[in-house]
Design a protein around this motif. Structure first.
Motif, short mmCIF file in Angstrom:
data_model
loop_
_atom_site.label_atom_id
_atom_site.label_comp_id
_atom_site.label_asym_id
_atom_site.label_seq_id
_atom_site.Cartn_x
_atom_site.Cartn_y
_atom_site.Cartn_z
N TYR A 201 0.82 -1.21 0.00
CA TYR A 201 0.00 0.00 0.00
C TYR A 201 0.85 1.27 0.00
O TYR A 201 0.43 2.30 -0.53
CB TYR A 201 -0.98 -0.01 1.16
CG TYR A 201 -2.20 -0.83 0.85
CD1 TYR A 201 -3.26 -0.29 0.12
CD2 TYR A 201 -2.28 -2.17 1.22
CE1 TYR A 201 -4.37 -1.05 -0.20
CE2 TYR A 201 -3.39 -2.95 0.89
CZ TYR A 201 -4.43 -2.38 0.18
OH TYR A 201 -5.52 -3.14 -0.16
N ALA A 202 2.06 1.20 0.56
CA ALA A 202 2.97 2.34 0.45
C ALA A 202 3.33 2.57 -1.01
O ALA A 202 3.39 3.72 -1.47
CB ALA A 202 4.23 2.10 1.28
N SER A 203 3.54 1.49 -1.74
CA SER A 203 3.84 1.61 -3.17
C SER A 203 2.66 2.18 -3.94
O SER A 203 2.83 2.99 -4.86
CB SER A 203 4.22 0.24 -3.75
OG SER A 203 5.43 -0.22 -3.21
N SER A 204 1.46 1.76 -3.57
CA SER A 204 0.27 2.26 -4.25
C SER A 204 0.07 3.75 -4.00
O SER A 204 -0.24 4.52 -4.92
CB SER A 204 -0.96 1.47 -3.78
OG SER A 204 -2.10 1.83 -4.51
N ILE A 205 0.25 4.17 -2.75
CA ILE A 205 0.14 5.59 -2.42
C ILE A 205 1.24 6.37 -3.13
O ILE A 205 1.01 7.46 -3.69
CB ILE A 205 0.23 5.79 -0.90
CG1 ILE A 205 -1.00 5.18 -0.23
CG2 ILE A 205 0.34 7.27 -0.55
CD1 ILE A 205 -0.92 5.13 1.28
N GLU A 206 2.43 5.83 -3.12
CA GLU A 206 3.55 6.49 -3.79
C GLU A 206 3.28 6.65 -5.28
O GLU A 206 3.57 7.70 -5.87
CB GLU A 206 4.83 5.68 -3.59
CG GLU A 206 6.05 6.27 -4.25
CD GLU A 206 7.29 5.42 -4.04
OE1 GLU A 206 7.55 4.55 -4.89
OE2 GLU A 206 7.97 5.62 -3.02
N ASN A 207 2.68 5.62 -5.89
CA ASN A 207 2.36 5.69 -7.31
C ASN A 207 1.43 6.86 -7.61
O ASN A 207 1.64 7.63 -8.55
CB ASN A 207 1.69 4.37 -7.71
CG ASN A 207 2.38 3.71 -8.88
OD1 ASN A 207 3.58 3.86 -9.07
ND2 ASN A 207 1.62 2.98 -9.65
N ARG A 208 0.38 6.98 -6.83
CA ARG A 208 -0.57 8.08 -7.03
C ARG A 208 0.11 9.43 -6.79
O ARG A 208 -0.15 10.40 -7.50
CB ARG A 208 -1.76 7.91 -6.07
CG ARG A 208 -2.64 6.71 -6.37
CD ARG A 208 -3.81 6.65 -5.39
NE ARG A 208 -4.66 5.49 -5.61
CZ ARG A 208 -5.65 5.45 -6.49
NH1 ARG A 208 -5.92 6.51 -7.24
NH2 ARG A 208 -6.38 4.36 -6.63
N PHE A 209 0.96 9.46 -5.78
CA PHE A 209 1.66 10.69 -5.44
C PHE A 209 2.59 11.12 -6.58
O PHE A 209 2.65 12.30 -6.95
CB PHE A 209 2.45 10.46 -4.16
CG PHE A 209 3.21 11.66 -3.66
CD1 PHE A 209 2.61 12.90 -3.55
CD2 PHE A 209 4.55 11.54 -3.30
CE1 PHE A 209 3.31 14.00 -3.09
CE2 PHE A 209 5.26 12.63 -2.84
CZ PHE A 209 4.64 13.87 -2.73
N LEU A 210 3.31 10.17 -7.16
CA LEU A 210 4.22 10.48 -8.26
C LEU A 210 3.47 11.01 -9.48
O LEU A 210 3.91 11.95 -10.13
CB LEU A 210 5.03 9.25 -8.64
CG LEU A 210 6.04 8.73 -7.60
CD1 LEU A 210 6.66 7.42 -8.07
CD2 LEU A 210 7.11 9.76 -7.33
N VAL A 211 2.33 10.41 -9.77
CA VAL A 211 1.53 10.87 -10.90
C VAL A 211 1.04 12.30 -10.66
O VAL A 211 1.07 13.14 -11.57
CB VAL A 211 0.34 9.92 -11.14
CG1 VAL A 211 -0.64 10.52 -12.16
CG2 VAL A 211 0.83 8.57 -11.64
N SER A 212 0.62 12.59 -9.43
CA SER A 212 0.13 13.94 -9.12
C SER A 212 1.24 14.97 -9.21
O SER A 212 0.97 16.16 -9.44
CB SER A 212 -0.50 13.97 -7.73
OG SER A 212 0.48 13.80 -6.71
N GLN A 213 2.48 14.56 -9.03
CA GLN A 213 3.62 15.46 -9.12
C GLN A 213 4.10 15.63 -10.56
O GLN A 213 4.99 16.44 -10.81
CB GLN A 213 4.79 14.94 -8.28
CG GLN A 213 4.62 15.07 -6.78
CD GLN A 213 5.89 14.68 -6.07
OE1 GLN A 213 6.41 13.58 -6.23
NE2 GLN A 213 6.41 15.59 -5.28
N SER A 214 3.52 14.89 -11.48
CA SER A 214 4.04 14.84 -12.85
C SER A 214 3.09 15.45 -13.85
O SER A 214 2.94 14.96 -14.97
CB SER A 214 4.34 13.38 -13.22
OG SER A 214 5.17 12.77 -12.27
#
Length: 270
Positions: A201-214
């Motif tokens: 779930y940390a990876s899943s949250i990180e994935n969404r976070f990275l997309v929002s930063q991009s």
């Protein structure tokens, strides 16, 4: 007659803890190096393992600043929080999110009958930094940037030696620590692979976070099945934009039939 041998890992940790804090004997081979180094840092900070621990929030202004500064991270957390809460609903566990400094900025609902510490600790603004509450999983991750599991007597303060935590880092688009996802259980040891779940779930949250930063980047995502791209399993492929070029180059060099990848490489190099 009581046996002089300790048959469980919890017993061995408790004995190693006692010998270290009372006699200075190193807990080699019993606790992880991450836990031992945290113990040592806490002692250097003049913390008392038998002292009283209080889960205190930071100032209202600092808590508000943490929420504002980490808005995109919180949005990514909120997108996963309902599913994570449902997954943990059948267990004795709760989850929380802290910023890189250890300030709690998100938590799932808690308040089971047997819980005494969790409802107090899982409040917005509570400081989980090592300097504030000693050895904890989120505090160690904030220090080391690595996933960790801390159980029972591994906690620095005796008053919380019935807590169990597993925590994993969440990184930003630059690869820097952006937050920590933590799962906890009060009084009951994990009866599942908590490390794998919190990492997923940390990876899943990180994935969404990275997309929002991009927002200004073209995001190329890879998975074995398109149906997995918007699930926690997508997080298994950390989607750092800086890694896309390398992946495309590898694909282009692997087989001449993928010549289109060479064109994509030129696009990313411009």
């Amino acid at each position: 007659m009581q046996s002089i041998f300790f048959t469980t890992q919890a017993d061995r940790i408790a004995l190693a803890r006692q010998r270290y804090f009372e006699e200075g004997e190193l807990p080699s081979g019993v606790v992880s190096d991450a836990v031992f180094q945290s113990w040592a840092r806490c002692l250097r900070q003049k913390q008392d393992p038998s002292g009283r621990l209080e889960f205190q929030p930071v100032s209202a202004s600092r808590a508000q600043l943490a929420l504002q500064k980490n808005r995109l991270l919180r949005d990514a957390w909120l997108a996963e929080a309902n599913e994570l809460g449902a997954v943990l609903g059948a267990t004795n566990c709760g989850a929380m999110l802290t910023d890189p400094s250890g300030v709690l900025i998100g938590a799932t609902c808690s308040g089971r009958v047997h819980e005494k510490i969790t409802p107090v600790a899982h409040r917005i603004g509570v400081n989980f930094a090592e300097e504030a509450i000693g050895t904890t999983a989120p505090g160690i991750v904030a220090r080391t940037g690595k996933q960790v599991y801390v159980q029972g007597a591994e906690y620095f303060f005796e008053s919380v030696n019935f807590m169990h935590y597993a925590a994993a880092p969440i990184r930003d688009i630059q690869g820097k620590l952006a937050g920590v996802l933590d799962m906890s259980s009060e009084g009951i040891a994990f009866n599942f692979d908590a490390g794998s779940v919190v990492g997923l779930y940390a990876s899943s949250i990180e994935n969404r976070f990275l997309v929002s930063q991009s927002s200004e980047h073209l995001i190329v995502r890879f998975q074995i099945s398109p149906a997995m791209l918007d699930t926690p399993m997508a997080g298994r492929q950390r989607q750092h934009v800086c890694r896309i070029r390398h992946g495309l180059r590898t694909l282009a060099n692997s087989d001449a039939r993928y010549g289109v990848a060479s064109d994509l490489i030129r696009v990313f190099q411009t």
